[in-house]
Design an enzyme around this catalytic site. Structure first.
Site, PDB file in Angstrom:
ATOM      1  N   GLY A 197       0.795  -1.217   0.000  1.00 37.50           N
ATOM      2  CA  GLY A 197       0.000   0.000   0.000  1.00 37.50           C
ATOM      3  C   GLY A 197       0.830   1.271   0.000  1.00 37.50           C
ATOM      4  N   ASP A 216      -2.003   7.770  -6.334  1.00 38.67           N
ATOM      5  CA  ASP A 216      -0.665   7.196  -6.179  1.00 38.67           C
ATOM      6  C   ASP A 216       0.317   7.809  -7.160  1.00 38.67           C
ATOM      7  OD1 ASP A 216      -2.080   5.664  -4.470  1.00 38.67           O
ATOM      8  OD2 ASP A 216      -1.837   3.772  -5.566  1.00 38.67           O
TER       9      ASP A 216
HETATM   10  P1  ADP Z   1       1.720  -1.363  -4.211  1.00 43.51           P
HETATM   11  O1  ADP Z   1       1.608  -0.400  -5.328  1.00 43.51           O
HETATM   12  O2  ADP Z   1       0.814  -1.032  -3.068  1.00 43.51           O
HETATM   13  O3  ADP Z   1       3.117  -1.585  -3.727  1.00 43.51           O
HETATM   14  P2  ADP Z   1       0.728  -3.149  -6.215  1.00 43.51           P
HETATM   15  O4  ADP Z   1       0.168  -4.526  -6.141  1.00 43.51           O
HETATM   16  O5  ADP Z   1      -0.106  -2.080  -6.790  1.00 43.51           O
HETATM   17  O6  ADP Z   1       1.203  -2.779  -4.744  1.00 43.51           O
HETATM   18  O7  ADP Z   1       2.079  -3.175  -7.070  1.00 43.51           O
HETATM   19  C1  ADP Z   1       3.084  -4.113  -6.795  1.00 43.51           C
HETATM   20  C2  ADP Z   1       3.644  -4.673  -8.089  1.00 43.51           C
HETATM   21  O8  ADP Z   1       4.449  -3.671  -8.753  1.00 43.51           O
HETATM   22  C3  ADP Z   1       4.582  -5.840  -7.888  1.00 43.51           C
HETATM   23  O9  ADP Z   1       3.870  -7.062  -7.806  1.00 43.51           O
HETATM   24  C4  ADP Z   1       5.453  -5.775  -9.135  1.00 43.51           C
HETATM   25  O10 ADP Z   1       4.819  -6.359 -10.249  1.00 43.51           O
HETATM   26  C5  ADP Z   1       5.583  -4.263  -9.362  1.00 43.51           C
HETATM   27  N1  ADP Z   1       6.785  -3.781  -8.683  1.00 43.51           N
HETATM   28  C6  ADP Z   1       6.843  -2.941  -7.645  1.00 43.51           C
HETATM   29  N2  ADP Z   1       8.114  -2.739  -7.232  1.00 43.51           N
HETATM   30  C7  ADP Z   1       8.893  -3.481  -8.046  1.00 43.51           C
HETATM   31  C8  ADP Z   1      10.306  -3.740  -8.117  1.00 43.51           C
HETATM   32  N3  ADP Z   1      11.156  -3.187  -7.270  1.00 43.51           N
HETATM   33  N4  ADP Z   1      10.744  -4.575  -9.079  1.00 43.51           N
HETATM   34  C9  ADP Z   1       9.892  -5.146  -9.948  1.00 43.51           C
HETATM   35  N5  ADP Z   1       8.564  -4.964  -9.910  1.00 43.51           N
HETATM   36  C10 ADP Z   1       8.057  -4.153  -8.980  1.00 43.51           C
HETATM   37 MG    MG Z   2      -0.152  -0.020  -6.491  1.00 46.11          MG
END
Ligand code: ADP
Ligand code: MG
Length: 394
Positions: A126, A174
């Site tokens: 989140g 966001d």
């Molecule tokens: P949040 O935005 O709350 O962190 P989300 O489910 O919206 O959660 O997004 C998370 C997704 O974004 C991960 O599952 C991945 O696919 C991508 N992501 C986020 N950070 C990274 C990272 N450091 N490396 C690769 N993919 C990432």
């Molecule tokens: Mg997200």
């Protein structure tokens, strides 16, 4: 401050591509101080970018290939910029390809790049690691290929990527926060019009600390849709009774009570929460800028209680965490943050009490649910920017 992450990402670039990166970009995650679930009801939110980032190490190439190395997954992906892209099976790639696609559709020219990236934003907790990923890449393309996109356009491209390539119908908060964040400031944002105003975050002597419940209940999507239906039903009846009102936020509690019998208890409860929450955001922005942290804390507590009992999007773990945190010495306010049914709580705690509160709540949470909660101390920071190594060297 981000040197460790930057060096780590530089090394990842070197090992993936066999040369030095030319430029470094940092894209932050975000918190939302207050204003939960009001983004689709004419309300304001009060987010801020934080000092957790996805770091991108980048080099321009002479060919037409963009190559990514996602260090945190040790995974790679390449594509040709002269070809049309469609979603692929690696989820993380789609956030990036969606950005490329949105920019390509707008007729802008993009060339070859090598990009390695790594992050200190926890994924899926989140704090909007997804927006940092999308918007970070959009920002990089804009800078390197002189695309002349505005910050607003970069936010919308990030959102569009998530809608079209990832299939998540997210709001704009966001992306907007990651792009528009400013150190020591919160953004009061109208998610419909994108009108926004900055407020000083005067929280000297206090810290913002997030407790990650490490749970994610699966009814999030259906819960979200149900809430929207309850609210839509309430709105329909309000407007039937008071057609002169232009915006949902302008209905009063008296009007809502007037329509109570007709809309039913559930819709009344949901709308009551929203109207109160919209007002709380304005009060919180003022309290923050005036440094009235006791009052800000009280507003956070009220939001949690509203989310838990009126909007009903909390869960046992979050309620437990918030309730126990509120009892601790030096805690001015605590509430669940985000859509609900899991994720983090956000807590406003006096600096001198932070360590002991963390210790106590971690132990209690572990005893109650057998889960090790995670803790993120955050500072309000700048939005996406290029890191310039020698900026402060004279
Ligand atoms: P949040 O935005 O709350 O962190 P989300 O489910 O919206 O959660 O997004 C998370 C997704 O974004 C991960 O599952 C991945 O696919 C991508 N992501 C986020 N950070 C990274 C990272 N450091 N490396 C690769 N993919 C990432
Ligand atoms: Mg997200």
């Amino acid at each position: 401050m981000q040197e460790k992450l930057i060096n780590y990402t530089r090394e990842a670039f070197q090992s993936a591509f066999g040369s030095q990166a030319e430029r470094i970009f940092l894209a932050p995650g975000r918190i939302n101080i207050i204003g939960e679930h009001v983004d689709y009801s004419d309300g304001f939110v009060l987010p801020a970018a934080i000092d957790k980032h996805i770091c991108f190490a980048v080099k321009k190439t002479k060919d037409s290939k963009i190559s990514f190395f996602a260090k945190d997954f040790n995974d790679s992906f390449s594509f040709d910029v002269t070809e049309k892209q469609t979603p692929v099976s690696q989820t993380w790639v789609n956030y990036l390809l969606g950005v490329f696609n949105a920019i390509q559709e707008s007729g802008k020219e993009i060339g070859g790049l090598e990009i390695a990236f790594s992050s200190t934003i926890p994924m899926g907790s989140g704090l909007s690691s997804s927006a940092a990923l999308e918007c970070g890449f959009a920002y990089i393309l804009n800078e390197i290929f002189d695309l002349d996109l505005t910050k607003k356009e970069l936010s919308l491209i990030g959102q569009k990527s998530e809608h079209t390539f990832v299939g998540v119908k997210c709001g704009i908060m966001d992306q907007f926060s990651s792009v528009f964040g400013k150190e020591h400031q919160v953004i009061m944002l109208d998610c419909n019009s994108l009108d926004h105003q900055y407020f000083e975050a005067n929280i000297e002597g206090c810290s913002l600390v997030l407790f990650d419940s490490c749970v994610k209940h699966t009814h999030l999507t259906s819960g979200y849709n149900d809430r929207r239906n309850d609210v839509d039903n309430g709105k329909k009846i309000l407007w039937k009774k008071f057609p002169e009102i232009e915006k949902f936020r302008d209905f009063t509690i008296e009007m809502l009570d007037d329509a109570r019998a007709e809309m039913g208890e559930i819709s009344h409860k949901r709308c009551y929460y929203l109207l109160k929450e919209i007002k709380r955001v304005e009060k919180a922005a003022k309290a923050l800028s005036e440094g009235d942290l006791d009052y800000l804390g009280q507003l956070l507590n009220e939001t949690h209680s509203g989310l838990s009992t009126e909007f009903e999007v909390s869960c046992n773990e979050l309620d437990f965490m918030v309730e126990e945190t509120s009892k601790e010495l030096g805690v001015l306010g605590a509430r669940m943050m985000g859509g609900g049914f899991g994720g983090c709580s956000i807590n406003l705690i006096k600096d001198e009490n932070v360590d002991i509160v963390i210790e106590n709540i971690s132990a209690k949470y572990k005893a109650a649910f057998n889960i090790e909660m995670k803790v993120y101390r955050v500072k309000i920071s700048d939005g996406i920017n290029e890191y310039k190594e020698n900026e402060f060297v004279i």
